[in-house]
Scaffold this active site. Structure first.
Site, PDB file in Angstrom:
ATOM      1  N   HIS A 184      17.096  -9.794  16.594  1.00  0.00           N
ATOM      2  CA  HIS A 184      15.644  -9.590  16.513  1.00  0.00           C
ATOM      3  C   HIS A 184      15.198  -8.161  16.876  1.00  0.00           C
ATOM      4  O   HIS A 184      15.218  -8.102  18.123  1.00  0.00           O
ATOM      5  CB  HIS A 184      14.902 -10.710  17.060  1.00  0.00           C
ATOM      6  CG  HIS A 184      13.594 -11.206  16.898  1.00  0.00           C
ATOM      7  ND1 HIS A 184      12.684 -11.091  17.738  1.00  0.00           N
ATOM      8  CD2 HIS A 184      12.728 -11.156  15.721  1.00  0.00           C
ATOM      9  CE1 HIS A 184      11.414 -11.189  17.430  1.00  0.00           C
ATOM     10  NE2 HIS A 184      11.463 -11.175  16.209  1.00  0.00           N
ATOM     11  N   HIS A 220       6.619  -3.412  16.165  1.00  0.00           N
ATOM     12  CA  HIS A 220       6.055  -4.631  15.857  1.00  0.00           C
ATOM     13  C   HIS A 220       4.569  -4.913  15.780  1.00  0.00           C
ATOM     14  O   HIS A 220       3.824  -5.271  15.011  1.00  0.00           O
ATOM     15  CB  HIS A 220       6.646  -5.723  16.872  1.00  0.00           C
ATOM     16  CG  HIS A 220       6.057  -7.078  16.668  1.00  0.00           C
ATOM     17  ND1 HIS A 220       4.885  -7.573  17.097  1.00  0.00           N
ATOM     18  CD2 HIS A 220       6.789  -8.192  15.914  1.00  0.00           C
ATOM     19  CE1 HIS A 220       4.799  -8.733  16.870  1.00  0.00           C
ATOM     20  NE2 HIS A 220       5.697  -9.053  16.133  1.00  0.00           N
ATOM     21  N   GLU A 277      16.774  -7.630  12.099  1.00  0.00           N
ATOM     22  CA  GLU A 277      15.319  -7.856  11.608  1.00  0.00           C
ATOM     23  C   GLU A 277      14.610  -6.585  12.347  1.00  0.00           C
ATOM     24  O   GLU A 277      14.820  -6.159  13.391  1.00  0.00           O
ATOM     25  CB  GLU A 277      14.829  -9.254  12.256  1.00  0.00           C
ATOM     26  CG  GLU A 277      13.594  -9.505  11.861  1.00  0.00           C
ATOM     27  CD  GLU A 277      12.302  -9.192  12.864  1.00  0.00           C
ATOM     28  OE1 GLU A 277      11.327  -9.369  12.427  1.00  0.00           O
ATOM     29  OE2 GLU A 277      12.759  -8.682  14.106  1.00  0.00           O
ATOM     30  N   ASP A 337      10.252  -4.343  12.071  1.00  0.00           N
ATOM     31  CA  ASP A 337       8.875  -4.521  11.849  1.00  0.00           C
ATOM     32  C   ASP A 337       8.411  -3.135  11.183  1.00  0.00           C
ATOM     33  O   ASP A 337       8.741  -2.125  12.055  1.00  0.00           O
ATOM     34  CB  ASP A 337       8.163  -4.961  12.892  1.00  0.00           C
ATOM     35  CG  ASP A 337       8.720  -6.285  13.315  1.00  0.00           C
ATOM     36  OD1 ASP A 337       8.462  -7.393  12.814  1.00  0.00           O
ATOM     37  OD2 ASP A 337       9.542  -6.203  14.363  1.00  0.00           O
ATOM     38  N   GLU A 381       9.937  -6.933   8.146  1.00  0.00           N
ATOM     39  CA  GLU A 381       8.966  -7.613   8.337  1.00  0.00           C
ATOM     40  C   GLU A 381       7.542  -6.537   7.891  1.00  0.00           C
ATOM     41  O   GLU A 381       7.724  -5.309   8.657  1.00  0.00           O
ATOM     42  CB  GLU A 381       8.838  -8.248   9.720  1.00  0.00           C
ATOM     43  CG  GLU A 381       7.447  -9.032   9.535  1.00  0.00           C
ATOM     44  CD  GLU A 381       7.339  -9.893  10.706  1.00  0.00           C
ATOM     45  OE1 GLU A 381       6.168 -10.474  10.900  1.00  0.00           O
ATOM     46  OE2 GLU A 381       8.344 -10.203  11.405  1.00  0.00           O
TER      47      GLU A 381
END
Length: 278
Positions: free
Chosen positions: A10, A52, A37, A39, A113
């Site tokens: 993450h 993020h 993962e 962003d 994301e």
């Protein structure tokens, strides 16, 4: 045939390195993981950067909304100093930097994301999504086995499905659907290929009460998504509790995203969630 459980790191290796930095991504890729993962946001001069939050203030030494800043302004920020002095000088990565790294690891899937939301900033969010996906395609990080797109926006889910197919990438959303922007006017579940199940809120949109004794959602919710053909996934913030992961696995979780991917991987092996030889 039973699906294999997958593990994603993450925001890179968030527990040990500054989140969403090249250092964190490089270190995460040394682990026994299946996916990274991360962003993305778009700057006002239409560059995609990895962060993020919409604002730089939490993770860097600079304040400002990314959509209102140029790439040059974003790159002046130090993305490591707040995590620790030894990480001073880390930059907010560009999408191109990250994709160059990912292109060297065709065995690792990207969980991307999209953090710009049309419900918040209008059409700019669609442009951000298109620019991001064009870069993924340019670098060969494309296809349902290589790319999953994550979003908290029902509008983005719908827009993506007008332009791309499930052969291009999978879509990952969230439960309860009340976490999804725009869920009141369009049902996000119809777009999902994967779902992250949270156990928060007083009740889900179907009126089912959510019991807060555990961060793990009720097993019936995992079953229902599996029956819909939607892969049930979980994320527990900075959680290294063996029993939490065991309960999620026994309830039906097939995807784990972790801030501690090294420890999570050991736990998944210990509880028999992954094959012994990988």
């Amino acid at each position: 045939m039973k699906q294999q459980v997958t593990l994603a790191a993450h925001r890179g290796w968030r527990a040990k390195y500054p989140e969403n930095t090249m250092r964190g991504f490089r270190e995460a890729l040394k682990l026994d993981i299946d996916a990274i993962e991360m962003d993305v946001h778009m700057t006002k001069d239409y560059h995609i950067v990895i962060c993020h939050d919409a604002d730089l203030s939490r993770t860097t030494d600079t304040e400002g909304k990314i959509c209102c800043m140029t790439l040059e302004e974003v790159r002046r920020a130090d993305a490591g100093i707040k995590f620790g002095e030894e990480f001073k000088g880390e930059k907010v990565p560009t999408m191109e930097e990250f994709l160059e790294l990912m292109a060297t690891r065709p065995d690792i899937k990207l969980l991307l994301e999209l953090k710009d939301y049309p419900e918040d900033i209008g059409d700019f969010a669609y442009a951000s999504a298109e620019r991001t996906l064009s870069l993924c395609k340019q670098y060969g990080i494309f296809g349902k086995d290589r790319l999953t797109v994550i979003t908290f926006s029902t509008g983005i889910c719908a827009w993506l499905r007008t332009r791309y197919t499930r052969d291009d990438f999978l879509i990952h959303g969230f439960y309860p659907k009340s976490k999804m922007r725009g869920y009141q006017s369009d049902d996000p579940y119809k777009y999902y290929d994967e779902v992250c199940l949270f156990n928060s809120g007083e009740k889900d949109p179907q009126g089912m009460p959510i019991v807060h004794e555990s961060p793990v959602a009720d097993p019936d919710r995992f079953t229902e998504f599996a029956l819909m053909g939607i892969k049930p996934c979980v994320y527990y913030r900075f959680n290294t509790d063996v029993e939490v992961h065991r309960q999620a696995f026994e309830n039906g979780a097939l995807g784990f995203t972790s801030d501690d991917p090294d420890i999570c991987g050991e736990i998944l092996d210990k509880i028999g969630a992954r094959p012994l030889k990988r």
